[in-house]
Design a protein around this motif. Structure first.
Motif, short mmCIF file in Angstrom:
data_model
loop_
_atom_site.label_atom_id
_atom_site.label_comp_id
_atom_site.label_asym_id
_atom_site.label_seq_id
_atom_site.Cartn_x
_atom_site.Cartn_y
_atom_site.Cartn_z
N THR A 86 0.83 -1.20 0.00
CA THR A 86 0.00 0.00 0.00
C THR A 86 0.86 1.24 0.00
N ALA A 87 1.96 1.21 0.73
CA ALA A 87 2.81 2.39 0.86
C ALA A 87 3.56 2.71 -0.42
N VAL A 88 4.07 1.68 -1.11
CA VAL A 88 4.94 1.94 -2.24
C VAL A 88 4.23 1.87 -3.59
N ARG A 89 3.16 1.07 -3.69
CA ARG A 89 2.30 1.02 -4.87
C ARG A 89 3.09 0.81 -6.17
N LYS A 90 3.91 -0.22 -6.20
CA LYS A 90 4.62 -0.56 -7.43
C LYS A 90 4.01 -1.84 -8.00
N PRO A 91 4.02 -1.99 -9.32
CA PRO A 91 3.29 -3.11 -9.92
C PRO A 91 4.05 -4.43 -9.86
N LEU A 92 3.27 -5.49 -9.72
CA LEU A 92 3.73 -6.86 -9.90
C LEU A 92 3.26 -7.33 -11.26
N VAL A 128 -7.00 -6.35 -1.23
CA VAL A 128 -6.55 -5.97 0.12
C VAL A 128 -5.93 -4.59 0.15
N HIS A 129 -5.20 -4.24 -0.92
CA HIS A 129 -4.45 -2.99 -0.92
C HIS A 129 -4.94 -1.97 -1.94
N GLY A 130 -5.82 -2.36 -2.85
CA GLY A 130 -6.23 -1.42 -3.88
C GLY A 130 -5.11 -1.04 -4.80
N VAL A 131 -4.16 -1.95 -5.00
CA VAL A 131 -2.98 -1.69 -5.83
C VAL A 131 -3.11 -2.47 -7.14
N GLY A 132 -2.94 -1.79 -8.24
CA GLY A 132 -3.01 -2.44 -9.54
C GLY A 132 -1.79 -3.30 -9.81
N SER A 133 -1.97 -4.31 -10.62
CA SER A 133 -0.87 -5.16 -11.06
C SER A 133 -1.09 -5.48 -12.53
N TYR A 134 -0.24 -6.32 -13.09
CA TYR A 134 -0.35 -6.66 -14.51
C TYR A 134 -0.32 -8.18 -14.66
#
Length: 322
Positions: A90-96, A112-118
């Motif tokens: 959540t803090a760094v928000r870098k893609p996987l 869980v984090h609302g972080v986008g990935s690819y």
């Protein structure tokens, strides 16, 4: 490069070197996590769950890392979930970037984090071909990571079939022929919009149970890793998934190509199975997409809004990239 699953880098270092060179040629700086080339005692993964989860935590926390690309998938991602740091992504928000078994990690980041990935690319499977990755595979990876403007996915043309084996150098190191027809097929035409979720269909029921989720209003995509051969029991697979989440409530469905069947025959089979398993569904269904195990393959945003349309294709507006 991280190895949350199979120890393929340890088995095929030469293919890893080709893939690394391809990434550097595309302009990326490449580094490897501590256990990327490792192997667990049972030989099935690149390390213990604690080692693999530690590599993910370290890569997310490392300010010199802008994105994480998996080496390969296989098995093992689900067991990492309780070991991941709940704050770092959540803090760094870098893609996987990953595919297949890493669908657990993609759902974890999104839900869980609302972080986008690819979803749709890996070091070994997609980038290690001879003499290099298919141009479309490399192009979609670059466009996805650039996150500049809409990402439009269209058929890539003729495709290559999976390798018969990774472990015969004469096969693994030979160029793959693109002798399988390209193009896509609409089982049901229409327009749809919603978040793009999915993955390897045999694992999706477990994902639903893991996160207690449904796919209501989503554009659901699914594919297979094809070790079932060209005529897999997709009726059983869809029935099982439908038993844990109501597939009638989707906004749309996107199905990857089957490299062992003629595209029209595969689309007919999917349509027949859907009519039997989901007789009341009326949303659009696109078959023969260039997803995941396909070669070449798109790299697509996971969990982001997508528009599905017969004229425009598959379009990610990218206006709300997370």
């Amino acid at each position: 490069m991280v190895s949350p699953g199979a120890p393929t880098l340890a088995h095929l270092p030469e293919r890893g070197e080709r893939a690394e060179a391809a990434l550097r040629h595309l302009g990326y700086r490449v580094s490897f996590s501590k256990h990327a080339f490792g192997m667990a005692d049972d030989g099935l993964t690149s390390g213990s769950p604690e080692e693999r989860a530690g590599d993910l935590r370290d890569a997310f926390a490392d300010p010199g890392v802008d994105a994480l690309l998996i080496s390969d998938s296989g098995i093992g991602s689900q067991e990492l979930l309780p070991l991941l740091d709940s704050e770092v992504p959540t803090a760094v928000r870098k893609p996987l970037i990953g595919f297949c078994d890493t669908l657990y990690l993609h759902h974890y980041l999104a839900l869980v984090h609302g972080v986008g990935s690819y979803y749709g690319s890996s070091l070994i499977v997609h980038l290690g071909d001879v003499p290099g990755p298919f141009p479309e595979t490399a192009g979609y990876l670059r466009r996805a990571l650039a996150a500049e403007g809409p990402l439009e996915c269209r058929p890539v043309g003729r495709r290559a079939r999976p390798l018969a084996t990774w472990h015969d150098p004469a096969i693994e190191a030979a160029p793959r022929d693109r002798d399988y027809p390209g193009g896509w097929t609409w089982v049901r035409e229409g327009s749809a919009e919603g978040p793009f979720y999915g993955g390897e269909i045999r694992s999706l029921p477990s994902v639903v149970d893991e996160f207690g989720l449904d796919y209501d209003g989503a554009v659901l995509f699914w594919d297979l890793d094809w070790d079932t051969g060209g005529d897999p029991p997709i009726g059983d697979m869809l029935t099982r998934l439908h038993s844990v989440t109501d597939l009638n409530r989707l906004a749309g469905m996107v199905v990857a190509a089957n490299p062992y069947m003629d595209p029209e025959d595969w689309a007919d089979l999917v349509g027949t199975v859907l009519a039997r398993v989901l007789p009341g569904a009326s949303y659009p269904v696109l078959v023969n997409a260039d997803l995941s195990h396909a070669a070449p393959s798109w790299t697509v945003p996971f969990g982001e809004q997508v528009t599905l349309d017969p004229a425009a294709g598959l379009v990610f507006p990218r206006s709300g990239v997370r």
